[in-house]
Design a protein around this motif. Structure first.
Motif, PDB file in Angstrom:
ATOM      1  N   GLU A   1       0.850  -1.203   0.000  1.00 56.27           N
ATOM      2  CA  GLU A   1       0.000   0.000   0.000  1.00 56.27           C
ATOM      3  C   GLU A   1       0.876   1.239   0.000  1.00 56.27           C
ATOM      4  OE1 GLU A   1      -3.450   0.409   0.292  1.00 56.27           O
ATOM      5  OE2 GLU A   1      -3.865  -1.696  -0.075  1.00 56.27           O
TER       6      GLU A   1
ATOM      7  N   ARG B   1      -0.868   5.054   0.972  1.00 58.26           N
ATOM      8  CA  ARG B   1      -1.462   5.439   2.266  1.00 58.26           C
ATOM      9  C   ARG B   1      -0.669   6.551   2.957  1.00 58.26           C
ATOM     10  NH1 ARG B   1      -5.939   1.821   4.329  1.00 58.26           N
ATOM     11  NH2 ARG B   1      -6.228   0.563   2.486  1.00 58.26           N
TER      12      ARG B   1
ATOM     13  N   ARG C   1      -5.074   4.825  -2.496  1.00 57.63           N
ATOM     14  CA  ARG C   1      -5.281   3.375  -2.554  1.00 57.63           C
ATOM     15  C   ARG C   1      -4.526   2.782  -3.749  1.00 57.63           C
ATOM     16  NH1 ARG C   1      -7.145   4.582   1.510  1.00 57.63           N
ATOM     17  NH2 ARG C   1      -9.011   3.870   2.602  1.00 57.63           N
TER      18      ARG C   1
ATOM     19  N   ALA D   1     -15.385  -3.563  -6.606  1.00 58.42           N
ATOM     20  CA  ALA D   1     -14.565  -3.272  -5.410  1.00 58.42           C
ATOM     21  C   ALA D   1     -14.287  -1.784  -5.271  1.00 58.42           C
ATOM     22  CB  ALA D   1     -13.271  -4.062  -5.489  1.00 58.42           C
TER      23      ALA D   1
ATOM     24  N   ASN E   1     -12.888   0.373  -2.195  1.00 64.52           N
ATOM     25  CA  ASN E   1     -11.490   0.404  -1.777  1.00 64.52           C
ATOM     26  C   ASN E   1     -10.582   0.953  -2.881  1.00 64.52           C
ATOM     27  OD1 ASN E   1      -9.462   0.048   0.115  1.00 64.52           O
ATOM     28  ND2 ASN E   1      -8.885  -1.932  -0.773  1.00 64.52           N
TER      29      ASN E   1
ATOM     30  N   VAL F   1     -17.667   4.897  -1.066  1.00 64.74           N
ATOM     31  CA  VAL F   1     -16.353   5.529  -1.252  1.00 64.74           C
ATOM     32  C   VAL F   1     -16.281   6.781  -0.381  1.00 64.74           C
ATOM     33  CG1 VAL F   1     -14.811   6.623  -2.931  1.00 64.74           C
ATOM     34  CG2 VAL F   1     -16.204   4.652  -3.613  1.00 64.74           C
TER      35      VAL F   1
ATOM     36  N   GLN G   1     -11.207   9.483  -0.977  1.00 65.86           N
ATOM     37  CA  GLN G   1     -10.867   8.645  -2.140  1.00 65.86           C
ATOM     38  C   GLN G   1     -11.548   9.151  -3.415  1.00 65.86           C
ATOM     39  OE1 GLN G   1     -11.235   4.983   0.761  1.00 65.86           O
ATOM     40  NE2 GLN G   1     -11.508   4.316  -1.347  1.00 65.86           N
TER      41      GLN G   1
END
Ligand code: FAD
Length: 486
Positions: free
Chosen positions: A27, A30, A357, A447, A450, A474, A478
């Motif tokens: 990740e 982040r 993400r 998905a 995320n 969401v 994001q």
């Protein structure tokens, strides 16, 4: 090619499907997202603290002593309203100064939204400042507020400038109200808006010359001097010096204009030192084409391709794609190769800098597809971790669609072409066929909760998309939306 691709039949799937089963990559976004949100919170706190500091310094200089009488209370309230009002005006100027730390933390759009939202409160506070002081000073001298105002205008040096300042603030705020603004061309609104600088300039003398508020030796005097000078320097640096320096540094010149579709064309430019603009894909600049009839009109346009740095004997390349949406943009179709171009930017957070993400979903319609093209080119993701949804009435409206398809094939992106008439009645942003067949956003991007979601397209369409994106879970950090309207 089918006009609408169902969720199980994207335009191309091979590399994406093959890699979709891979475990998620590290990740990597982040920390950058956390830092950005922390900076945004810090800036918000600094904004609030500036209001608190204005009042605290006034109290520290004995401001509360006036509350012992009616006249003193009115005067004290007037001073506090003036201090906070002026603080808001300076914050508004700083938000419009295009300071990189602000742009990188909250984005240009959000900075301007906050700037706009402060306009009315600032005006009300400044009006309250004038009213309370007229009542307070009048009560102390046995005059009614109107006679006191006339006496202040006539007898107190610099006070007439404060009245002029108030009239200018009223003009700026009234012409900025949405209902009024829509009635005038952008240029009219812009010129009236420039009066803000005159309004601030004419407000300053009375603050320092009248009464003991900013008297020499007080903390308030140094604080407000620093704030006014700092704001002026930020404006001069970021709105005048930086654009001049960037235009000089990059020496952009139109190399050719290429038709993309009816009323849509790409303007290609060459320039120097374009490696300094690498990673700007999706962001926008203000472009000023230095040709007769054009040089005085800056236009915001997003990059439609990632800048290509030049080599030893080869200039770098830049490209924007423009839809003829008005007189100014239409005339750019005839801009001649060799025309020099001045720029301001890059601005905005519609870029990799906003990523939080590993997965990305890009949703575009009309001319809003073009910044997605440049973002798609370089923003990092592993094959199978990106989905692109392009919406148009028909295939010819999926501008740069072939280039996007090639990029999707090369990078393992799942691509859907959502074409066909819109469904009537509701506010769906999907084509009628998709709605009738029961498809929703989650059918195409299961998905999505995320993923980072980038949305660009006509305002009403984009607000429908955003509603669905939010309903799909969401969170705001994001969701990245570029608005093409002002
Ligand atoms: C961040 C952003 C990115 C954009 N990216 C693109 C793009 O990649 N491709 C594209 O085709 N269009 C884009 N637009 C929209 C584009 O800027 C306008 O369609 C265009 O400027 C209209 O100019 P005009 O003279 O034809 O129209 P008019 O409506 O007559 O505009 C008159 C004047 O207003 C100015 N103006 C109009 N809209 C804006 C605005 N939003 N902000 C500041 N000044 C404005 C114009 O530059 C012009 O000087 C973008 C807009 C924004 C805000």
């Amino acid at each position: 090619m089918t006009s609408l691709l169902t969720p199980d039949s994207p335009v191309e799937t091979a590399p994406a499907t093959a890699s979709r089963k891979r475990p998620p990559a590290v990740e990597r976004f982040r920390p950058q997202a956390r830092r950005r949100l922390a900076r945004a919170d810090l800036l918000g706190a600094v904004g609030w603290l500036s209001g608190v500091a204005a009042v605290a310094l006034w109290l520290a200089d004995g401001g509360a002593s006036g509350f012992s009488s009616f006249a003193g209370t009115m005067t004290a309230l007037g001073i506090v309203a003036g201090l906070i009002g002026m603080d808001l005006v300076l914050l508004m100027l700083l938000l419009a100064a295009r300071i990189p730390v602000v742009d990188n933390a909250i984005g240009h759009d959000r900075a301007l939204e906050i700037h706009k939202s402060l306009g009315k409160p600032a005006l009300y506070l400044l009006l309250a400042h004038g009213l309370f002081l007229a009542i307070g000073y009048g009560a102390a001298e046995g005059l009614d507020p109107l006679s006191e105002s006339i006496s202040l205008w006539v007898n107190v040096p610099d006070m007439w400038l404060a009245f002029v300042s108030m009239a200018l603030f009223i003009a700026v705020v009234v012409t900025s109200l949405v209902a009024v603004r829509r009635k005038f061309p952008y240029e009219f609104w812009y010129v009236v808006h420039l009066l803000t600088y005159a309004a601030v300039g004419t407000a300053i003398p009375h603050q320092f010359s009248v009464g003991g508020l900013f008297a020499e030796g007080t903390w308030q005097r140094w604080y407000w001097l620093a704030l006014c000078i700092g704001t002026g320097v930020a404006l001069a640096w970021f709105r005048i010096y930086q654009p001049l320096a960037a235009s000089f540094r990059h020496q952009l010149t139109v190399s050719r204009v290429v038709r993309v579709a009816p009323g849509v064309f790409s303007i290609e430019m060459t320039g120097r030192n374009l490696e300094r603009l690498a990673g700007s894909g999706g962001r926008f600049f203000l472009w000023r084409f230095l040709a007769p009839g054009q040089w005085w009109r800056p236009h915001p346009f997003s990059l439609s391709a990632e800048p290509v740095p030049g080599g030893r004997n080869r200039p770098g390349k830049l490209r924007i794609t423009v839809r003829n949406l008005g007189e100014g943009s239409a005339s750019l179709a005839h801009i001649r190769p060799g025309t020099k171009v001045a720029i301001e930017g890059p601005y905005g957070l519609f870029s990799t800098a906003a990523r939080s993400r590993e997965d990305v979903v890009m949703i575009g319609a009309g001319i809003g597809i073009t910044p997605l093209r440049s973002l798609l080119e370089t923003t990092p993701f592993d094959p199978g971790h990106a989905i692109v949804l392009l919406r148009g009435h028909d295939e010819s409206e999926l501008f740069l669609g072939q280039e996007i398809m090639a990029l999707c094939q090369a990078r393992g992106v799942t691509l859907y072409h959502l074409t066909g008439p819109r469904s009537s009645g509701d506010h769906s942003w999907l084509p009628r066929n998709a709605v009738n067949d029961g498809f929703t956003l989650s059918s195409y991007a299961p998905a999505i909760a995320n993923a980072d979601v980038y949305v660009c397209g006509p305002a009403l369409w984009a607000s429908s998309v955003i509603r669905d994106v939010q309903a799909a879970g969401v969170p705001a950090e994001q969701l990245h939306n570029e608005r093409f309207d002002w």
